[in-house]
Design an enzyme around this catalytic site. Sequence first.
Site, PDB file in Angstrom:
ATOM      1  N   HIS A  82      -2.688 -26.884  10.476  1.00 32.97           N
ATOM      2  CA  HIS A  82      -1.410 -27.556  10.752  1.00 32.97           C
ATOM      3  C   HIS A  82      -1.582 -28.941  11.391  1.00 32.97           C
ATOM      4  O   HIS A  82      -1.037 -29.921  10.917  1.00 32.97           O
ATOM      5  CB  HIS A  82      -0.540 -26.699  11.681  1.00 32.97           C
ATOM      6  CG  HIS A  82      -0.224 -25.339  11.137  1.00 32.97           C
ATOM      7  ND1 HIS A  82      -0.041 -25.086   9.803  1.00 32.97           N
ATOM      8  CD2 HIS A  82      -0.033 -24.150  11.764  1.00 32.97           C
ATOM      9  CE1 HIS A  82       0.251 -23.802   9.628  1.00 32.97           C
ATOM     10  NE2 HIS A  82       0.248 -23.212  10.801  1.00 32.97           N
ATOM     11  N   ARG A 106       0.830  -1.226   0.000  1.00 31.80           N
ATOM     12  CA  ARG A 106       0.000   0.000   0.000  1.00 31.80           C
ATOM     13  C   ARG A 106       0.855   1.264   0.000  1.00 31.80           C
ATOM     14  O   ARG A 106       0.534   2.250  -0.626  1.00 31.80           O
ATOM     15  CB  ARG A 106      -0.850   0.014   1.276  1.00 31.80           C
ATOM     16  CG  ARG A 106      -2.204  -0.601   1.111  1.00 31.80           C
ATOM     17  CD  ARG A 106      -2.961  -0.457   2.407  1.00 31.80           C
ATOM     18  NE  ARG A 106      -3.693   0.804   2.447  1.00 31.80           N
ATOM     19  CZ  ARG A 106      -4.896   0.966   1.929  1.00 31.80           C
ATOM     20  NH1 ARG A 106      -5.501  -0.029   1.343  1.00 31.80           N
ATOM     21  NH2 ARG A 106      -5.511   2.131   2.003  1.00 31.80           N
ATOM     22  N   LYS A 113       7.748 -28.352   5.641  1.00 35.48           N
ATOM     23  CA  LYS A 113       8.834 -28.725   6.557  1.00 35.48           C
ATOM     24  C   LYS A 113       9.393 -30.091   6.146  1.00 35.48           C
ATOM     25  O   LYS A 113       8.624 -31.009   5.848  1.00 35.48           O
ATOM     26  CB  LYS A 113       8.323 -28.770   8.011  1.00 35.48           C
ATOM     27  CG  LYS A 113       7.947 -27.378   8.536  1.00 35.48           C
ATOM     28  CD  LYS A 113       7.434 -27.466   9.962  1.00 35.48           C
ATOM     29  CE  LYS A 113       6.824 -26.153  10.416  1.00 35.48           C
ATOM     30  NZ  LYS A 113       7.675 -25.308  11.214  1.00 35.48           N
ATOM     31  N   ASP A 143      -3.499   0.254  -4.295  1.00 34.62           N
ATOM     32  CA  ASP A 143      -4.672   0.075  -3.451  1.00 34.62           C
ATOM     33  C   ASP A 143      -5.412  -1.112  -4.072  1.00 34.62           C
ATOM     34  O   ASP A 143      -6.022  -0.978  -5.138  1.00 34.62           O
ATOM     35  CB  ASP A 143      -5.525   1.355  -3.500  1.00 34.62           C
ATOM     36  CG  ASP A 143      -6.866   1.150  -2.827  1.00 34.62           C
ATOM     37  OD1 ASP A 143      -7.124   0.030  -2.341  1.00 34.62           O
ATOM     38  OD2 ASP A 143      -7.665   2.116  -2.811  1.00 34.62           O
ATOM     39  N   LEU A 144      -5.332  -2.240  -3.418  1.00 32.79           N
ATOM     40  CA  LEU A 144      -5.823  -3.471  -4.057  1.00 32.79           C
ATOM     41  C   LEU A 144      -7.336  -3.471  -4.255  1.00 32.79           C
ATOM     42  O   LEU A 144      -7.873  -4.297  -4.996  1.00 32.79           O
ATOM     43  CB  LEU A 144      -5.388  -4.694  -3.247  1.00 32.79           C
ATOM     44  CG  LEU A 144      -3.869  -4.925  -3.234  1.00 32.79           C
ATOM     45  CD1 LEU A 144      -3.491  -6.058  -2.294  1.00 32.79           C
ATOM     46  CD2 LEU A 144      -3.345  -5.223  -4.635  1.00 32.79           C
TER      47      LEU A 144
HETATM   48  C1  BG6 Z   1       0.905 -19.970  12.004  1.00 30.32           C
HETATM   49  C2  BG6 Z   1      -0.016 -19.529  13.114  1.00 30.32           C
HETATM   50  O1  BG6 Z   1       0.176 -20.537  10.965  1.00 30.32           O
HETATM   51  O2  BG6 Z   1       1.829 -20.932  12.526  1.00 30.32           O
HETATM   52  C3  BG6 Z   1       0.792 -18.936  14.253  1.00 30.32           C
HETATM   53  O3  BG6 Z   1      -0.930 -18.554  12.618  1.00 30.32           O
HETATM   54  C4  BG6 Z   1       1.854 -19.908  14.722  1.00 30.32           C
HETATM   55  O4  BG6 Z   1      -0.056 -18.583  15.334  1.00 30.32           O
HETATM   56  C5  BG6 Z   1       2.676 -20.429  13.555  1.00 30.32           C
HETATM   57  O5  BG6 Z   1       2.684 -19.208  15.638  1.00 30.32           O
HETATM   58  C6  BG6 Z   1       3.575 -21.571  14.011  1.00 30.32           C
HETATM   59  O6  BG6 Z   1       4.429 -21.953  12.972  1.00 30.32           O
HETATM   60  P1  BG6 Z   1       5.800 -22.687  13.292  1.00 30.32           P
HETATM   61  O7  BG6 Z   1       6.365 -23.042  11.967  1.00 30.32           O
HETATM   62  O8  BG6 Z   1       6.647 -21.692  14.046  1.00 30.32           O
HETATM   63  O9  BG6 Z   1       5.474 -23.872  14.147  1.00 30.32           O
END
Ligand code: BG6
Length: 490
Positions: free
Chosen positions: A239, A49, A181, A92-93
């Site tokens: 995750h 921005r 990872k 400005d998207l």
């Molecule tokens: C993110 C979350 O996706 O992953 C964060 O929004 C979190 O809250 C982070 O801290 C953790 O990632 P990593 O790779 O440090 O375990």
Amino acid sequence: MIESLKIIDSFVLYGVLGDLSVRKLIPAWYYLERDSMLSDSLQILGVGRKEISDSELKNTLKKSLETYVPSEYLDQKIVSTLIDRFSYCSCDLQNPNSYQKLKLKVQDWNMPMAHYLAISPRLFESVCDGLSGAGLVTKECRIVVEKPIGYDLESSQEINEKLIKHFDESQIYRIDHYLGKETVQNLITLRFANSLFSSQWNSKGVEYVEITSAESVGIEDRWGYFDGMGQLRDMVQSHLLQLLCLIAMEPPNRLDDQSIRSEKVKVLEALKSLDEESIASSFVSGQYTDGEVDGVYKPGYVNEEGARPDSKTETFVSIKTEIQNWRWSGVPFYLRTGKRMETKTTQIVIHFKSDGHYIFNENKESLNGNTLIISLHPTESISLQVFTKPHGVDKHSIIRSDPMSLDFIKTQQLLNIPSGYQSLLMDILNGNQSLFLCREEVELAWKWCDETLDAFKNSNQELFYYKAGSNGPRESEALITNNGYQWYEE
Ligand code: BG6
């Protein structure tokens, strides 16, 4: 189906000045540059921005690298090669005219391009419409979106609808950086290249599974965002459920994106929903109060800067669930994640069943089975706990547990643990979607989270409190010990 296999060397990074870019993406580009992974022709346009010049952007990128790449890995020659690839466009998207300006910047660049949206999902629609209006959506271009894809099932469906209005599924790269990872990718190799494990990887061989992602950091300057999400949506929805999918899925027919994704979808379809009755024995949510982490005082969640003192948002959850299919029937899967815990630990622990008849003590009591520990943090390693006899002539029936360990940092002489983004950025450039999520995975995961949160709300179970720097609320211990098990501690 559109083939997206062309290698891309034109990259647009929206939100180049934002937190994600500065902390994670720019350092990831740096390590790729250092490892000579980038083609000479790669150009990156940063979009933000702020009205700044190309050289101001380059200074900011340099500072970001100096902050987020440890000084022992920082080589100024590599820094300058990398930042020379960058130019800047202020946009400005939400204004459709901005995209004409953007188009002018890239008019001589090679096509197709990758568009990486490291920005709020609220802007996804404007960007997709803007790119399309400016004729920048071509058949082979790629669009990359970060988690969270939505806030619940409904909002994730809305985002996905917006994306598919302009892009084919084969052009959409939904990121969960955990999948980038190395140890997570290694799970597939560990499971499907080692016959030792494949015969035991089921309800006959496995007693229970733990997946933990504990962080010592708090919420700090992300309070506004986090308070609307909570730990279940922030960490479990993507995750932890992705880790669970890789642990539990059937062998894919091939190692391609379609085969892997369809096996993950089947796991999510079989994931047991929690209801009001099962909440008491299967779900604990908590929030941190003030305490000490590593000897340093840390305020409680509701006392962080910008916090709402009456917030009941959870910063910790532990969950017992099951995968209701032929392979896993009856095996509990325990998930646990929290902020401001004692240490940062990310690990998967597979507890194998023990033998029924145990000959090493007089009572013939059974011993715990073997344990496989897959660590993502603080080390990247895989370790199998095995029982052996200690050396000594008088120690015939004594046994001890020792690790057979593979520490990837040591064995592969790695200089540093990659963040996950290096591998994902390369896959975007090369057109490999196997480590990205498909629409169905995202929506099934949201559906499960919605059901869990609804069940919790209707159950009237309380939010439990834990001290910053601890291992979470006491009730989380009970969740697992009530079944005769324990969280694995080093
Ligand atoms: C993110 C979350 O996706 O992953 C964060 O929004 C979190 O809250 C982070 O801290 C953790 O990632 P990593 O790779 O440090 O375990």
